[in-house]
Design a protein around this motif. Sequence first.
Motif, PDB file in Angstrom:
ATOM      1  N   ASP A 272      35.408  -1.242  11.354  1.00 50.58           N
ATOM      2  CA  ASP A 272      36.717  -1.193  10.722  1.00 50.58           C
ATOM      3  C   ASP A 272      37.191   0.257  10.642  1.00 50.58           C
ATOM      4  O   ASP A 272      36.572   1.098   9.969  1.00 50.58           O
ATOM      5  CB  ASP A 272      36.641  -1.795   9.317  1.00 50.58           C
ATOM      6  N   GLU A 273      38.282   0.555  11.351  1.00 50.60           N
ATOM      7  CA  GLU A 273      38.801   1.922  11.397  1.00 50.60           C
ATOM      8  C   GLU A 273      39.280   2.392  10.026  1.00 50.60           C
ATOM      9  O   GLU A 273      39.262   3.591   9.735  1.00 50.60           O
ATOM     10  CB  GLU A 273      39.964   1.998  12.401  1.00 50.60           C
ATOM     11  N   LYS A 274      39.703   1.457   9.177  1.00 50.67           N
ATOM     12  CA  LYS A 274      40.270   1.824   7.890  1.00 50.67           C
ATOM     13  C   LYS A 274      39.231   2.474   6.971  1.00 50.67           C
ATOM     14  O   LYS A 274      39.584   3.252   6.086  1.00 50.67           O
ATOM     15  CB  LYS A 274      40.864   0.593   7.193  1.00 50.67           C
ATOM     16  N   HIS A 275      37.962   2.132   7.161  1.00 49.93           N
ATOM     17  CA  HIS A 275      36.911   2.635   6.290  1.00 49.93           C
ATOM     18  C   HIS A 275      36.200   3.855   6.877  1.00 49.93           C
ATOM     19  O   HIS A 275      35.164   4.274   6.372  1.00 49.93           O
ATOM     20  CB  HIS A 275      35.892   1.535   6.001  1.00 49.93           C
ATOM     21  N   LYS A 276      36.756   4.409   7.946  1.00 50.95           N
ATOM     22  CA  LYS A 276      36.174   5.615   8.552  1.00 50.95           C
ATOM     23  C   LYS A 276      37.051   6.816   8.241  1.00 50.95           C
ATOM     24  O   LYS A 276      38.264   6.690   8.052  1.00 50.95           O
ATOM     25  CB  LYS A 276      36.050   5.444  10.076  1.00 50.95           C
ATOM     26  N   SER A 277      36.433   7.977   8.228  1.00 52.35           N
ATOM     27  CA  SER A 277      37.197   9.198   7.983  1.00 52.35           C
ATOM     28  C   SER A 277      38.043   9.530   9.212  1.00 52.35           C
ATOM     29  O   SER A 277      37.813   9.016  10.308  1.00 52.35           O
ATOM     30  CB  SER A 277      36.246  10.362   7.676  1.00 52.35           C
ATOM     31  N   THR A 278      39.007  10.404   9.014  1.00 51.21           N
ATOM     32  CA  THR A 278      39.882  10.812  10.121  1.00 51.21           C
ATOM     33  C   THR A 278      39.079  11.455  11.242  1.00 51.21           C
ATOM     34  O   THR A 278      39.322  11.199  12.426  1.00 51.21           O
ATOM     35  CB  THR A 278      40.952  11.802   9.620  1.00 51.21           C
TER      36      THR A 278
END
Length: 376
Positions: A272-278
Motif C-alpha cells: 500500500d503506497e499510502k502507508h509508505k514514506s515519500t
Amino acid sequence: MPKKTIEEWTDDAIESTPYLASDEKSASFRESTQLNQQDTENKIEGHPTVKPWVHFVAGGIGGMAGAIVTCPFDLVKTRLQSDVYKNVYKFNASSHTASSNFKIVQIASQAGLHFKETCGILGNVYRQEGFRSLFKGLGPNLVGVIPARSINFFTYGTTKELYSKAFNNGQESPLIHLMSAATAGWATSTATNPIWMIKTRVQLDKAGTTRQYANSWDCLKSIIKHEGVRGLYKGLSASYLGSVEGILQWLLYEQMKLMIKTRSIEKFGHDDEKHKSTGERVKEWCQRSGSAGLAKFIASIVTYPHEVVRTRLRQSPVENGKIKYTGLLQSFRVIIKEEGFKSMYSGLTPHLMRTVPNSIIMFGTWEVVIRLLSQI
C-alpha cells in the motif's frame, strides 16, 4: 453408575474444554492460514483495475515526453541505419581495436568509440545543418509516438485485464503478459506504420538544394503520388518482426516489477503506497522506471537487426532502375552479403542512447499520470 459430586463434574468439564474447542480452533486456524496465503498471492499476483482511457492518455503523454528528449539520437540512428549516409558516417572501430588481444577491452574500446562518433555526428549535424536539424522528423515522430504509445499501452492494459479474467481466473502470469504484449505490438504496428514511413523519409532527406521534401505533408503527398497508398506500408513486415522487441520488453519489465513488488511486501508486509514514506515511494518508482530501461536495453540488443531492415525498406533506394530492397528476407540477404553481418547493428549505439532513457522517461511518466488520473 455411581453419582458424581459437583467437584468431580467441574474437574471433568475443565479437562474436556480444550478437546471440545480443538476442532473449532483448528478450523479457524486453517481458514486464517488459507486467507493469509490467498491475500499474499493477491498482493503479488493481482493488479488494480485501471480505466482503459487512463492507459490511453498516460501512454500518449509518456511517449511524448520521451520522444522530445531523445529526438537527436533518433536522427543519428536513422541515418546510420540507411545506406545513403553509410559513407558519410563511417565507423573506424575495427581499426582502432584490432591491436587489442582482449575481447573485453575490444568491446569497451569499441563502445567508447561508437559513443564518441555518435556525439561527433550530432556535432556535425548541428554545425552543417543547424540546431533545428537535430529535431528533424520530430513532427511526424510526435504524431506517430503519441497515438502509438497510446494504442500500445491501451491495448496492453485492456487485453491484460481481459486475458487474465478469461484464461487465468483474474490473475496475471508470464503467458498473459506475452499474449497482451503481442496483441499490443501488432495493433500498434498496423495503425502507425504510415507515420513512421514519413518520419524515416524526412530524416533521411538531405538539407540544401538536394532536399526532396518541404515538410512531412509534402512527403506524404509525394509517397502517395509515386508509390501509391501501399507505399505507406513499406516496412510493415519488419515492424511486425519488431513487435518481438516490445513483447520481450513487456515480459522483462513485468517480471522485474513483480520482483520489486514482492520485495516491498516482504519488507513492509503490504504494498500500500499510502502507508509508505515519500522517500520509499520515490525509490520504488525509480526502480520500476529503471527496470523499463534495462528491459529495453536487453530487448533492443536481441532484436535490433529488424530496425536496419525496416529503415532500408522505408528508404526505398533505387539501383539500376530497380528498387533495391523488396522484402524482409531479401533485405536481410542483400545487406549481409554486401555489407556483412556487423552492418545489421549499424546505429546501435545512438539507438540505445535514445531508447533506454526514452523507456525510463516514458514508463516513469506513464506510471505517474496513471496514478494522477486514477484519482479523478
